[in-house]
Design a protein around this motif. Structure first.
Motif, PDB file in Angstrom:
ATOM      1  N   LEU A  59      -9.538  -0.496  -8.356  1.00 31.86           N
ATOM      2  CA  LEU A  59      -8.622  -1.594  -8.654  1.00 31.86           C
ATOM      3  C   LEU A  59      -7.802  -1.365  -9.919  1.00 31.86           C
ATOM      4  O   LEU A  59      -6.930  -2.181 -10.245  1.00 31.86           O
ATOM      5  CB  LEU A  59      -9.391  -2.912  -8.746  1.00 31.86           C
ATOM      6  N   ASP A  60      -8.066  -0.284 -10.631  1.00 26.57           N
ATOM      7  CA  ASP A  60      -7.202   0.114 -11.741  1.00 26.57           C
ATOM      8  C   ASP A  60      -6.072   1.027 -11.272  1.00 26.57           C
ATOM      9  O   ASP A  60      -5.235   1.450 -12.069  1.00 26.57           O
ATOM     10  CB  ASP A  60      -8.022   0.835 -12.818  1.00 26.57           C
ATOM     11  N   ASP A  61      -6.060   1.332  -9.990  1.00 24.69           N
ATOM     12  CA  ASP A  61      -5.088   2.256  -9.397  1.00 24.69           C
ATOM     13  C   ASP A  61      -4.317   1.512  -8.305  1.00 24.69           C
ATOM     14  O   ASP A  61      -4.843   1.291  -7.205  1.00 24.69           O
ATOM     15  CB  ASP A  61      -5.829   3.464  -8.827  1.00 24.69           C
ATOM     16  N   LEU A  62      -3.086   1.104  -8.590  1.00 25.06           N
ATOM     17  CA  LEU A  62      -2.312   0.312  -7.632  1.00 25.06           C
ATOM     18  C   LEU A  62      -2.073   1.067  -6.335  1.00 25.06           C
ATOM     19  O   LEU A  62      -2.194   0.494  -5.246  1.00 25.06           O
ATOM     20  CB  LEU A  62      -0.979  -0.112  -8.255  1.00 25.06           C
ATOM     21  N   ALA A  63      -1.746   2.354  -6.428  1.00 24.71           N
ATOM     22  CA  ALA A  63      -1.470   3.121  -5.209  1.00 24.71           C
ATOM     23  C   ALA A  63      -2.707   3.171  -4.314  1.00 24.71           C
ATOM     24  O   ALA A  63      -2.602   3.014  -3.092  1.00 24.71           O
ATOM     25  CB  ALA A  63      -1.016   4.534  -5.572  1.00 24.71           C
ATOM     26  N   GLN A  64      -3.864   3.399  -4.911  1.00 28.19           N
ATOM     27  CA  GLN A  64      -5.079   3.457  -4.105  1.00 28.19           C
ATOM     28  C   GLN A  64      -5.422   2.089  -3.526  1.00 28.19           C
ATOM     29  O   GLN A  64      -5.871   1.979  -2.369  1.00 28.19           O
ATOM     30  CB  GLN A  64      -6.246   3.971  -4.956  1.00 28.19           C
ATOM     31  N   THR A  65      -5.177   1.035  -4.296  1.00 24.08           N
ATOM     32  CA  THR A  65      -5.437  -0.318  -3.804  1.00 24.08           C
ATOM     33  C   THR A  65      -4.507  -0.660  -2.648  1.00 24.08           C
ATOM     34  O   THR A  65      -4.914  -1.298  -1.664  1.00 24.08           O
ATOM     35  CB  THR A  65      -5.287  -1.336  -4.941  1.00 24.08           C
ATOM     36  N   ARG A  66      -3.248  -0.219  -2.750  1.00 19.29           N
ATOM     37  CA  ARG A  66      -2.316  -0.420  -1.637  1.00 19.29           C
ATOM     38  C   ARG A  66      -2.839   0.213  -0.356  1.00 19.29           C
ATOM     39  O   ARG A  66      -2.773  -0.370   0.727  1.00 19.29           O
ATOM     40  CB  ARG A  66      -0.955   0.174  -1.983  1.00 19.29           C
ATOM     41  N   GLY A  67      -3.360   1.429  -0.470  1.00 14.76           N
ATOM     42  CA  GLY A  67      -3.893   2.101   0.704  1.00 14.76           C
ATOM     43  C   GLY A  67      -5.097   1.382   1.282  1.00 14.76           C
ATOM     44  O   GLY A  67      -5.276   1.322   2.505  1.00 14.76           O
ATOM     45  N   ALA A  68      -5.933   0.808   0.410  1.00 15.13           N
ATOM     46  CA  ALA A  68      -7.138   0.131   0.876  1.00 15.13           C
ATOM     47  C   ALA A  68      -6.833  -1.148   1.642  1.00 15.13           C
ATOM     48  O   ALA A  68      -7.527  -1.490   2.604  1.00 15.13           O
ATOM     49  CB  ALA A  68      -8.049  -0.169  -0.315  1.00 15.13           C
ATOM     50  N   VAL A  69      -5.779  -1.873   1.231  1.00 15.93           N
ATOM     51  CA  VAL A  69      -5.475  -3.153   1.888  1.00 15.93           C
ATOM     52  C   VAL A  69      -4.510  -3.018   3.061  1.00 15.93           C
ATOM     53  O   VAL A  69      -4.325  -3.984   3.815  1.00 15.93           O
ATOM     54  CB  VAL A  69      -4.891  -4.176   0.879  1.00 15.93           C
ATOM     55  N   ALA A  70      -3.915  -1.872   3.242  1.00 14.26           N
ATOM     56  CA  ALA A  70      -2.926  -1.701   4.306  1.00 14.26           C
ATOM     57  C   ALA A  70      -3.526  -2.022   5.669  1.00 14.26           C
ATOM     58  O   ALA A  70      -4.583  -1.503   6.035  1.00 14.26           O
ATOM     59  CB  ALA A  70      -2.399  -0.266   4.295  1.00 14.26           C
ATOM     60  N   ASP A  71      -2.856  -2.916   6.385  1.00 15.62           N
ATOM     61  CA  ASP A  71      -3.213  -3.252   7.766  1.00 15.62           C
ATOM     62  C   ASP A  71      -4.532  -4.004   7.908  1.00 15.62           C
ATOM     63  O   ASP A  71      -5.101  -4.043   9.012  1.00 15.62           O
ATOM     64  CB  ASP A  71      -3.264  -1.988   8.646  1.00 15.62           C
ATOM     65  N   VAL A  72      -5.041  -4.617   6.850  1.00 14.14           N
ATOM     66  CA  VAL A  72      -6.212  -5.483   7.020  1.00 14.14           C
ATOM     67  C   VAL A  72      -5.757  -6.936   7.034  1.00 14.14           C
ATOM     68  O   VAL A  72      -4.675  -7.283   6.542  1.00 14.14           O
ATOM     69  CB  VAL A  72      -7.282  -5.273   5.921  1.00 14.14           C
ATOM     70  N   GLU A  73      -6.575  -7.801   7.606  1.00 16.67           N
ATOM     71  CA  GLU A  73      -6.235  -9.218   7.722  1.00 16.67           C
ATOM     72  C   GLU A  73      -6.856 -10.064   6.619  1.00 16.67           C
ATOM     73  O   GLU A  73      -6.366 -11.149   6.305  1.00 16.67           O
ATOM     74  CB  GLU A  73      -6.721  -9.747   9.077  1.00 16.67           C
ATOM     75  N   LEU A  74      -7.959  -9.586   6.063  1.00 17.32           N
ATOM     76  CA  LEU A  74      -8.743 -10.368   5.111  1.00 17.32           C
ATOM     77  C   LEU A  74      -9.276  -9.453   4.026  1.00 17.32           C
ATOM     78  O   LEU A  74      -9.732  -8.341   4.305  1.00 17.32           O
ATOM     79  CB  LEU A  74      -9.916 -11.043   5.841  1.00 17.32           C
ATOM     80  N   VAL A  75      -9.232  -9.926   2.781  1.00 19.63           N
ATOM     81  CA  VAL A  75      -9.855  -9.216   1.666  1.00 19.63           C
ATOM     82  C   VAL A  75     -10.948 -10.098   1.077  1.00 19.63           C
ATOM     83  O   VAL A  75     -10.746 -11.303   0.865  1.00 19.63           O
ATOM     84  CB  VAL A  75      -8.826  -8.854   0.573  1.00 19.63           C
ATOM     85  N   VAL A  76     -12.102  -9.497   0.822  1.00 16.41           N
ATOM     86  CA  VAL A  76     -13.184 -10.163   0.097  1.00 16.41           C
ATOM     87  C   VAL A  76     -13.313  -9.450  -1.239  1.00 16.41           C
ATOM     88  O   VAL A  76     -13.678  -8.274  -1.296  1.00 16.41           O
ATOM     89  CB  VAL A  76     -14.520 -10.102   0.870  1.00 16.41           C
ATOM     90  N   HIS A  77     -12.986 -10.169  -2.311  1.00 21.29           N
ATOM     91  CA  HIS A  77     -12.978  -9.551  -3.639  1.00 21.29           C
ATOM     92  C   HIS A  77     -14.323  -9.813  -4.318  1.00 21.29           C
ATOM     93  O   HIS A  77     -14.518 -10.827  -4.984  1.00 21.29           O
ATOM     94  CB  HIS A  77     -11.834 -10.116  -4.469  1.00 21.29           C
ATOM     95  N   ALA A  78     -15.247  -8.858  -4.135  1.00 20.93           N
ATOM     96  CA  ALA A  78     -16.598  -8.982  -4.685  1.00 20.93           C
ATOM     97  C   ALA A  78     -16.855  -7.991  -5.807  1.00 20.93           C
ATOM     98  O   ALA A  78     -17.974  -7.940  -6.330  1.00 20.93           O
ATOM     99  CB  ALA A  78     -17.634  -8.786  -3.571  1.00 20.93           C
ATOM    100  N   ALA A  79     -15.849  -7.194  -6.178  1.00 21.58           N
ATOM    101  CA  ALA A  79     -16.046  -6.171  -7.205  1.00 21.58           C
ATOM    102  C   ALA A  79     -16.357  -6.824  -8.549  1.00 21.58           C
ATOM    103  O   ALA A  79     -15.797  -7.852  -8.903  1.00 21.58           O
ATOM    104  CB  ALA A  79     -14.797  -5.298  -7.331  1.00 21.58           C
ATOM    105  N   TYR A  80     -17.263  -6.187  -9.273  1.00 23.27           N
ATOM    106  CA  TYR A  80     -17.613  -6.656 -10.609  1.00 23.27           C
ATOM    107  C   TYR A  80     -17.711  -5.463 -11.530  1.00 23.27           C
ATOM    108  O   TYR A  80     -18.397  -4.487 -11.217  1.00 23.27           O
ATOM    109  CB  TYR A  80     -18.940  -7.411 -10.604  1.00 23.27           C
ATOM    110  N   GLY A  81     -17.019  -5.530 -12.650  1.00 25.81           N
ATOM    111  CA  GLY A  81     -17.058  -4.416 -13.583  1.00 25.81           C
ATOM    112  C   GLY A  81     -16.784  -4.899 -14.987  1.00 25.81           C
ATOM    113  O   GLY A  81     -17.337  -5.903 -15.435  1.00 25.81           O
ATOM    114  N   ASP A  82     -15.922  -4.194 -15.695  1.00 26.70           N
ATOM    115  CA  ASP A  82     -15.585  -4.512 -17.071  1.00 26.70           C
ATOM    116  C   ASP A  82     -14.895  -5.870 -17.147  1.00 26.70           C
ATOM    117  O   ASP A  82     -13.859  -6.088 -16.525  1.00 26.70           O
ATOM    118  CB  ASP A  82     -14.675  -3.406 -17.618  1.00 26.70           C
ATOM    119  N   GLU A  83     -15.473  -6.791 -17.919  1.00 25.49           N
ATOM    120  CA  GLU A  83     -14.891  -8.124 -18.031  1.00 25.49           C
ATOM    121  C   GLU A  83     -13.467  -8.086 -18.581  1.00 25.49           C
ATOM    122  O   GLU A  83     -12.618  -8.886 -18.197  1.00 25.49           O
ATOM    123  CB  GLU A  83     -15.779  -8.992 -18.919  1.00 25.49           C
TER     124      GLU A  83
END
Length: 338
Positions: A59-83
């Protein structure tokens, strides 16, 4: 509430290898989704269960995040890391979702957003008292995802903001594994009146099942009258005291009955713990039991008289079902720490 999909839906779960993310991914794969299991690290080469596709999602990489969400209908944002990075990562995810026209989001917030509130607490209430960095970041992220859902340019958008209580179960590093370690080390006890606050426990399997079912409703959206923004506090069907939880946990792992540990004895343990923790961090020999004593911040939680209303979730048919005995029976503890 049960919404039966006509076809298998597509979803991305961020933080899919984490404690909550892994449970959500498994329940969604079993509940009618093809799930991209998003992870910051490179996906494992091992064969994944049916319905789960390991997917790079830093999630610190916009290009990679774009690839991950491409063509999905739903995102569940459960990631937890550096506050400190939480808000920026949320913005990145929302930007990628907007560009990909993803219409639905489940956002994992926390009961921490209520701050130091006591009494009966529901979703309409704001924070009181001092807030840590984690709670402040969660509140800011809630505002971001709510604003995203209100965008008049896309009336399909739906957001479910979840505020889980204390999530326990197999893999819960703090609320099961570390507590078990502290009990075995003799650092824990029954804290008397200081530990009689209600424990807002919820089993991780209840969380996974809720997300899998609610996701279908989010995607059905306006067709079933689902609101554009919904906030739900999620705790289990039972609210034992913290002392009762500690006793049940001790019994589950076969530890002796917990000793009464309160008053001056507890205060002395806490003072000793500070020195013991510092010593162990710099490599000095020190008492593990002393270092694992409860902190003042933890004791504030254990004594707080706060009860979280689950009426909103119950009215939607999304109430948790797993009680404490069943939840602990489902929980596997790492033997190395016991």
């Amino acid at each position: 509430m049960t919404v039966f999909p006509d076809t298998r839906r597509s979803a991305l779960v961020t933080g899919a290898t984490g404690f909550i993310g892994a449970a959500v991914t498994a329940h969604m794969a079993a509940g009618g989704y093809t799930v991209r299991a998003g992870t910051r690290r490179s996906p494992s080469s091992a064969v994944s269960p049916e319905g789960i596709v390991p997917t790079p999602c830093d999630l610190d990489d916009l290009a990679q995040t774009r690839g991950a969400v491409a063509d999905v209908e739903l995102v569940v944002h459960a990631a937890y890391g550096d506050e400190a990075a939480m808000v920026a990562q949320c913005r990145t995810l929302l930007q990628a979702m907007t560009e990909a026209n993803v219409p639905a989001l489940v956002y994992f917030s926390s009961i921490a957003v209520y701050g130091d509130r006591t009494g009966v607490i529901d979703e309409s209430m704001s924070a009181t008292g001092s807030l840590g960095a984690y709670a402040r970041a969660k509140i800011e992220c809630e505002a971001l995802v709510a604003a995203w859902a209100r965008d008049p340019g896309d009336p399909r958008r739906r957001v479910l903001i979840l505020r889980p209580g204390i999530v326990y179960g197999t893999g819960s590093r703090f609320w099961t594994d570390k507590l078990a370690e502290r009990i075995v080390a003799g650092a824990w006890g029954n804290f008397g009146r200081a530990g009689d606050g209600p424990a807002p426990l919820v089993h991780v399997d209840d969380i996974g099942a809720l997300v899998a079912e609610a996701g279908h409703a989010l995607l059905a959206g306006a067709a079933i009258g689902w609101p554009s923004i919904l906030v739900l506090t999620v705790v289990g069907p039972e609210t034992p005291s913290w002392n009762d939880y500690f006793e049940a946990l001790a019994q589950r792992i076969g530890a002796p009955r917990l000793p009464l540990l309160g008053g001056m004895r507890l205060g002395l343990r806490q003072l000793t713990a500070v020195a013991a923790k510092i010593g162990r961090r710099v490599g000095l020999a020190g008492s593990k039991r002393a270092a694992l004593a409860p902190t003042r911040a933890e004791m504030a939680i254990f004594g707080r008289d706060a009860v979280y209303s689950t009426r909103a979730a119950t009215d939607l048919g999304l109430a948790s079902r797993i009680g404490l005995d069943e939840g602990l029976a489902r929980t596997v503890f790492p033997q190395a720490k016991l």
